[in-house]
Design a protein around this motif. Structure first.
Motif, PDB file in Angstrom:
ATOM      1  N   SER A  65     -39.839  -4.847  21.341  1.00 56.05           N
ATOM      2  CA  SER A  65     -39.486  -6.271  21.407  1.00 56.05           C
ATOM      3  C   SER A  65     -40.578  -7.073  20.723  1.00 56.05           C
ATOM      4  O   SER A  65     -41.760  -6.952  21.075  1.00 56.05           O
ATOM      5  CB  SER A  65     -39.336  -6.717  22.859  1.00 56.05           C
ATOM      6  N   VAL A 107     -35.957  -5.371  18.845  1.00 56.44           N
ATOM      7  CA  VAL A 107     -35.289  -6.539  19.399  1.00 56.44           C
ATOM      8  C   VAL A 107     -36.215  -7.730  19.227  1.00 56.44           C
ATOM      9  O   VAL A 107     -37.323  -7.749  19.756  1.00 56.44           O
ATOM     10  CB  VAL A 107     -34.953  -6.341  20.893  1.00 56.44           C
ATOM     11  N   GLU A 108     -35.760  -8.736  18.487  1.00 55.99           N
ATOM     12  CA  GLU A 108     -36.557  -9.942  18.282  1.00 55.99           C
ATOM     13  C   GLU A 108     -36.234 -10.961  19.370  1.00 55.99           C
ATOM     14  O   GLU A 108     -35.089 -11.086  19.804  1.00 55.99           O
ATOM     15  CB  GLU A 108     -36.287 -10.542  16.908  1.00 55.99           C
ATOM     16  N   SER A 109     -37.238 -11.678  19.808  1.00 60.40           N
ATOM     17  CA  SER A 109     -37.029 -12.676  20.847  1.00 60.40           C
ATOM     18  C   SER A 109     -36.199 -13.832  20.318  1.00 60.40           C
ATOM     19  O   SER A 109     -36.119 -14.073  19.115  1.00 60.40           O
ATOM     20  CB  SER A 109     -38.368 -13.193  21.361  1.00 60.40           C
ATOM     21  N   THR A 144     -43.713  -4.340  23.922  1.00 57.51           N
ATOM     22  CA  THR A 144     -43.547  -5.780  23.754  1.00 57.51           C
ATOM     23  C   THR A 144     -44.772  -6.304  23.005  1.00 57.51           C
ATOM     24  O   THR A 144     -45.899  -6.195  23.498  1.00 57.51           O
ATOM     25  CB  THR A 144     -43.422  -6.490  25.111  1.00 57.51           C
ATOM     26  N   LYS A 166     -38.031   1.262  22.426  1.00 61.92           N
ATOM     27  CA  LYS A 166     -37.533  -0.063  22.064  1.00 61.92           C
ATOM     28  C   LYS A 166     -38.717  -0.998  21.880  1.00 61.92           C
ATOM     29  O   LYS A 166     -39.588  -1.093  22.746  1.00 61.92           O
ATOM     30  CB  LYS A 166     -36.600  -0.607  23.144  1.00 61.92           C
ATOM     31  N   THR A 221     -41.290   1.591  25.982  1.00 61.84           N
ATOM     32  CA  THR A 221     -40.935   0.180  25.837  1.00 61.84           C
ATOM     33  C   THR A 221     -42.159  -0.597  25.378  1.00 61.84           C
ATOM     34  O   THR A 221     -43.198  -0.580  26.034  1.00 61.84           O
ATOM     35  CB  THR A 221     -40.430  -0.390  27.170  1.00 61.84           C
TER      36      THR A 221
END
Length: 290
Positions: A261, A281-283, A241, A259, A239
């Motif tokens: 982000s 995944v875009e914020s 970010t 994933k 994960t």
């Protein structure tokens, strides 16, 4: 002869003198009520001493010829020597080597779970090797170095702003990496860098250089990730970010089974990126620059 000997009522170390802990001295806990300066500290017995309290700064060497010194505070020294002794950096302790180190930088005889701090010159010929028994954090505050499969630096490598490293052979890092600021990483000659630990830095920017693949198997949490080298492949298998993902190269490939982000996804005009299997995944508060 230039030595100051420790006594139970000895409260001040004179800077420039060597404080000598000799065979007849008992093991004891030494509490420093205020910041202390001295020339050198020398231990010649087989007992255990424990330092705590305020910082201790040595203009000379910390020499533990035998026995054990446990640091619960911060001690700064121009150099260290352990010979038959041991320096244990406790969880709340820190051992800092002053000055800029160069060449083969080997730190031996140091164990514990605290912090070892040092600065390097700006040369990729620097090779960092910390004693394998050290389970703490090695904080490289400045400079450059080469990372290889034999490099050791504890459970975490913390890199100061502007600290860069290159990779001359395919290498796996099991430890965590923490970035204080922007750091450039150069996996040269198609060498592969695999990182199994976590990579973090709330103000940290990983600047991607070099042709070798980079694989992140652990958690990634960074302020920014900047691709400066064209034709690179980066895999995120955990994960990840990233606040600001910057793709300013001609081509780049993002892959992996994890994933990713992203807060801001910035792709410079005329550039292209390939997404291979990676879930992005875009914020909700995203911005794009195409």
């Amino acid at each position: 002869e230039g030595f100051a000997e420790w006594q139970d009522n000895y409260a001040v170390f004179s800077e420039g003198e060597t404080v000598l802990f000799r065979d007849h001295e008992p093991s004891q806990n030494l509490q420093f009520a205020s910041a202390t300066t001295a020339g050198s500290l020398r231990f010649t017995n087989t007992e255990t001493y424990s330092f705590s309290g305020s910082d201790v700064a040595l203009s000379g060497k910390l020499n533990v010829e035998s026995g054990k010194l446990v640091l619960n505070n911060k001690l700064t020294a121009a150099d260290i020597s352990t010979e038959g002794g041991e320096i244990v950096v406790a969880a709340d302790g820190e051992l800092e080597l002053s000055g800029n180190r160069s060449g083969k930088v080997a730190v031996n005889g140091v164990s514990g779970t605290g912090t070892l701090s040092l600065s390097l010159t700006q040369s990729y010929n620097n090779d960092l090797a910390v004693n394998a028994d050290f389970d703490g954090t090695t904080h490289v505050k400045s400079g450059y170095f080469t990372l290889n499969q034999n490099s050791t630096y504890g459970k975490k490598l913390r890199m100061g702003d502007g600290v860069n490293f290159r990779l001359l052979s395919s290498t796996t890092i099991d430890a965590d990496i923490e970035l204080d600021g922007s750091s450039r990483f150069f996996p040269e000659d198609n060498n592969k860098l695999t990182i199994n630990g976590e990579v973090t830095g709330t103000s940290g920017t990983w600047i991607r250089r070099g042709k070798g693949d980079v694989v992140f198997n652990g958690k990634v949490n960074l302020s920014a990730f900047d691709f400066e080298e064209t034709g690179t492949t980066t895999h995120f298998n955990g994960t990840a970010t990233i606040g600001n993902l910057i793709l300013d190269t001609d081509t780049a490939t993002l892959g992996g089974t994890g994933k990713l982000s992203v807060g801001n996804f910035n792709l410079a005009g005329g550039k292209s990126v390939t997404i291979d299997g990676l879930s992005i995944v875009e914020s909700s508060a995203r911005t794009r620059s195409w």
